[in-house]
Design an enzyme around this catalytic site. Structure first.
Site, PDB file in Angstrom:
ATOM      1  N   ASP A   2     -29.289 -14.182   3.735  1.00 55.07           N
ATOM      2  CA  ASP A   2     -28.115 -14.660   4.474  1.00 55.07           C
ATOM      3  C   ASP A   2     -27.083 -15.032   3.414  1.00 55.07           C
ATOM      4  OD1 ASP A   2     -26.167 -16.077   5.798  1.00 55.07           O
ATOM      5  OD2 ASP A   2     -27.545 -17.475   6.789  1.00 55.07           O
ATOM      6  N   LYS A  59     -16.079 -17.157   5.818  1.00 56.53           N
ATOM      7  CA  LYS A  59     -16.124 -18.039   4.651  1.00 56.53           C
ATOM      8  C   LYS A  59     -15.352 -17.420   3.492  1.00 56.53           C
ATOM      9  CE  LYS A  59     -19.188 -20.333   7.117  1.00 56.53           C
ATOM     10  NZ  LYS A  59     -20.647 -20.215   7.115  1.00 56.53           N
ATOM     11  N   TRP A 100     -29.559 -23.963   6.895  1.00 56.49           N
ATOM     12  CA  TRP A 100     -29.376 -22.619   7.442  1.00 56.49           C
ATOM     13  C   TRP A 100     -30.684 -21.844   7.487  1.00 56.49           C
ATOM     14  CZ3 TRP A 100     -25.609 -22.011  10.530  1.00 56.49           C
ATOM     15  CH2 TRP A 100     -24.406 -22.673  10.327  1.00 56.49           C
TER      16      TRP A 100
END
Ligand SMILES: *Cc1c(COP(=O)(O)O)cnc(C)c1O
Length: 369
Positions: free
Chosen positions: A176, A200, A101
């Site tokens: 993030d 999530k 990511w």
């Protein structure tokens, strides 16, 4: 009704109580004669539930008053562009690459920022260790430094956020936190901006959460789309354009669910943090004490949300997954880029679900020994 345990990495399990309430209110929210999906985002009903969700989030995550909470669209990937479009004016943008990511994030930033530096990388270790902050070579006068505080695919988590001031930098830290938002407390004194998709740990896909320090607003590049300019979004209280109303509503229900959670004397996010640590400890212990399963991430940075693991005998992967499905243990297949298995054990996963997985893993190992 006993639902299976869903270990999906995202979109992911939502607490049954939340789904039941959303179902019960689907056609008629609080007696107003319409469902949330059918309401004007500028009407009294929707404004009240949106403001409540923001207030609950602020309280649960102890977000200080000098931070704005924004409800946006585009997901974590869009934020990889939106953050540099808003914050890259001052100077170089620094990244610490700890997995897929953060790697994606630094690549995207190159389209917008004049200078991008990877100041530390975990690639040498195969993304199993966090580079020690003392070794980061931060750029002078950087606009910000970006980390992915929980790498969903590689299963690495910063258990503590780096203190950039202690490293001699005034640059704001951007995190993030897509895959561990609301799973633990956040030390906001170390953060300039945090972003994450809701799918999530908070609710359905479609809502993106941004928490940003006030002084970082108003510096967008001229090319920044108005709908993605943090200052414009903040001034319009996340209603500059139509926000993802359903996502905000279900996230609001999840936040109320979080507020009701208890572990001993602890409540809310603190209770979940305690429970999440117990869940992760149970699963890693089962992996470490087995002959069949392996996880190579260093103990001090193992993710409490996403636990990738491998069978030493990979020819048994399909049999493992089929047996898991039969026992109501769903979506355990690892990310295609790394293979193996991955158990995502977000807030909505109870300890009993992790126990059921561990019991199955032991049974499978014994049967195939
Ligand atoms: C899931 C995820 C994303 C991507 O989010 P999208 O909503 O698909 O854009 C970004 N970062 C992390 C850490 C994630 O886990």
């Amino acid at each position: 009704m006993m639902r299976p345990y869903n270990f999906s990495a995202g979109p992911a399990a939502i607490p049954a109580e939340v789904l039941e309430q959303a179902a019960a209110e689907m056609l008629d929210w609080h007696g107003c004669g319409m469902g949330v999906m059918e309401m004007s985002h500028r009407g009294r009903e929707f404004l009240s539930l949106c403001e409540q969700a923001q207030a609950d989030l602020r309280a649960l995550l102890a977000v200080p008053a000098h931070f704005e909470i924004l409800f946006m669209q585009g997901g974590g990937l869009a934020e990889n562009a939106i953050v540099p479009l808003n914050l890259s004016r001052a100077g170089a943008v620094d990244f610490v690459v700890t997995g897929s990511w953060s790697q994606k994030s630094q690549q995207e930033a190159r389209k917008y920022a004049s200078e991008v530096n990877v100041v530390a990388s975990a690639e040498d270790s195969g993304f199993t260790r966090l580079p020690d902050p003392a070794t980061w070579t931060l750029s002078r006068g950087a606009s910000y430094l970006h980390i992915c505080s929980n790498e969903t695919i590689h299963g690495i988590e910063f258990h503590q956020l780096p203190d950039l001031r202690a490293l001699g930098s005034d640059a704001p830290l951007v995190i993030d936190f897509s895959s561990h938002v609301a799973s633990r407390s956040v030390d906001w004194s170390r953060v300039g901006l945090a972003f994450g998709g809701a799918q999530k740990n908070l609710g359905p896909a479609g809502l993106t959460l941004v928490v940003v320090r006030e002084d970082l607003l108003g510096h967008a590049l001229p090319a920044c789309p108005s709908a993605f300019d943090y200052q414009i979004v903040a001034r319009n209280r996340s209603m500059y354009n139509t926000p993802p109303t359903w996502g905000i509503y279900v996230t609001g229900l999840t936040l109320q669910w979080i507020g009701r959670q208890r572990e001993g004397a602890l409540g809310g996010v603190a209770a979940l943090e305690q429970r999440n640590m117990a869940k992760a400890a149970l699963l890693y212990e089962a992996i470490d004490t087995s002959q069949l399963y392996v996880n190579k991430v260093a103990a001090n940075c193992r993710s409490r949300m996403n636990v990738p693991f491998f069978l030493r005998d990979e020819t048994r992967n399909d049999a493992f997954l089929a047996g898991a499905r039969e026992r109501g243990l769903l979506q355990l297949k690892g990310h295609k880029s790394v293979g193996g298995m991955r158990a995502s054990i977000y807030n909505a996963m109870p300890l009993a679900g992790v126990q059921a997985l561990v019991d199955y893993m032991r049974e499978f190992e014994e049967k195939h020994a």
